[in-house]
Design a protein around this motif. Structure first.
Motif, PDB file in Angstrom:
ATOM      1  N   ILE A  53     -11.096  27.252 -25.149  1.00  0.00           N
ATOM      2  CA  ILE A  53     -10.235  27.685 -26.249  1.00  0.00           C
ATOM      3  C   ILE A  53     -10.186  29.197 -26.143  1.00  0.00           C
ATOM      4  N   THR A  90      -5.126  13.091 -31.240  1.00  0.00           N
ATOM      5  CA  THR A  90      -5.495  13.196 -29.830  1.00  0.00           C
ATOM      6  C   THR A  90      -6.437  14.384 -29.659  1.00  0.00           C
ATOM      7  N   ASP A  92      -5.858  16.834 -27.666  1.00  0.00           N
ATOM      8  CA  ASP A  92      -4.992  18.017 -27.668  1.00  0.00           C
ATOM      9  C   ASP A  92      -4.678  18.477 -29.091  1.00  0.00           C
ATOM     10  N   GLU A  93      -4.468  17.545 -29.999  1.00  0.00           N
ATOM     11  CA  GLU A  93      -4.222  17.918 -31.396  1.00  0.00           C
ATOM     12  C   GLU A  93      -5.463  18.556 -32.020  1.00  0.00           C
ATOM     13  N   LEU A  95      -7.796  20.167 -30.384  1.00  0.00           N
ATOM     14  CA  LEU A  95      -7.904  21.492 -29.775  1.00  0.00           C
ATOM     15  C   LEU A  95      -6.927  22.474 -30.412  1.00  0.00           C
ATOM     16  N   GLY A  96      -5.750  22.015 -30.781  1.00  0.00           N
ATOM     17  CA  GLY A  96      -4.782  22.873 -31.474  1.00  0.00           C
ATOM     18  C   GLY A  96      -5.335  23.362 -32.803  1.00  0.00           C
ATOM     19  N   ILE A  97      -6.000  22.485 -33.534  1.00  0.00           N
ATOM     20  CA  ILE A  97      -6.626  22.878 -34.795  1.00  0.00           C
ATOM     21  C   ILE A  97      -7.754  23.870 -34.515  1.00  0.00           C
ATOM     22  N   ARG A  99      -8.038  25.983 -32.143  1.00  0.00           N
ATOM     23  CA  ARG A  99      -7.499  27.300 -31.776  1.00  0.00           C
ATOM     24  C   ARG A  99      -7.150  28.147 -33.002  1.00  0.00           C
ATOM     25  N   SER A 100      -6.961  27.499 -34.138  1.00  0.00           N
ATOM     26  CA  SER A 100      -6.601  28.255 -35.339  1.00  0.00           C
ATOM     27  C   SER A 100      -7.830  28.841 -36.047  1.00  0.00           C
TER      28      SER A 100
END
Length: 105
Positions: A53, A90, A92-93, A95-97, A99-100
């Motif tokens: 990340i 998922t 990826d989802e 990981l998106g969270i 990253r925030s």
């Protein structure tokens, strides 16, 4: 979390009206942990891998039987863990969270 070493702060996110059983409760919720000045010591599933990340090396622990996905890394000086479930999102989802999540200040 009382009695945790290192001391942990946890926030549980779930839909309105959801029956939350507590932190690390499984499907239907997202748990965010913070350990102040230390790495988190949250247990997770037996499948272990590393993901990135940004510039951070992140530990991913997966529990195949329950679908739990647990990410652990350091943000600033604090340990952070994010727990989700494959039934809800998922990797990826998740990981998106992750990253925030930003250091204070």
């Amino acid at each position: 979390m009382p009695g945790a070493e290192p001391p942990l702060w946890v926030r549980v996110y779930a839909p309105v009206g959801a029956h939350v059983l507590g932190d690390n409760g499984g499907r239907g919720q997202l748990d965010l942990y913070q350990a102040f000045g230390a790495a988190t010591q949250i247990g997770g599933g037996p499948e272990r891998s590393s993901v990135q990340i940004g510039d951070s090396d992140v530990v991913l622990l997966r529990e195949p039987a329950s679908g739990e996905l647990l990410l652990q890394w350091i943000v600033g000086h604090d340990g952070v863990a994010l727990v989700g479930n494959e039934a809800d999102m998922t990797l990826d989802e998740l990981l998106g969270i992750a990253r925030s999540v930003q250091p204070p200040g």
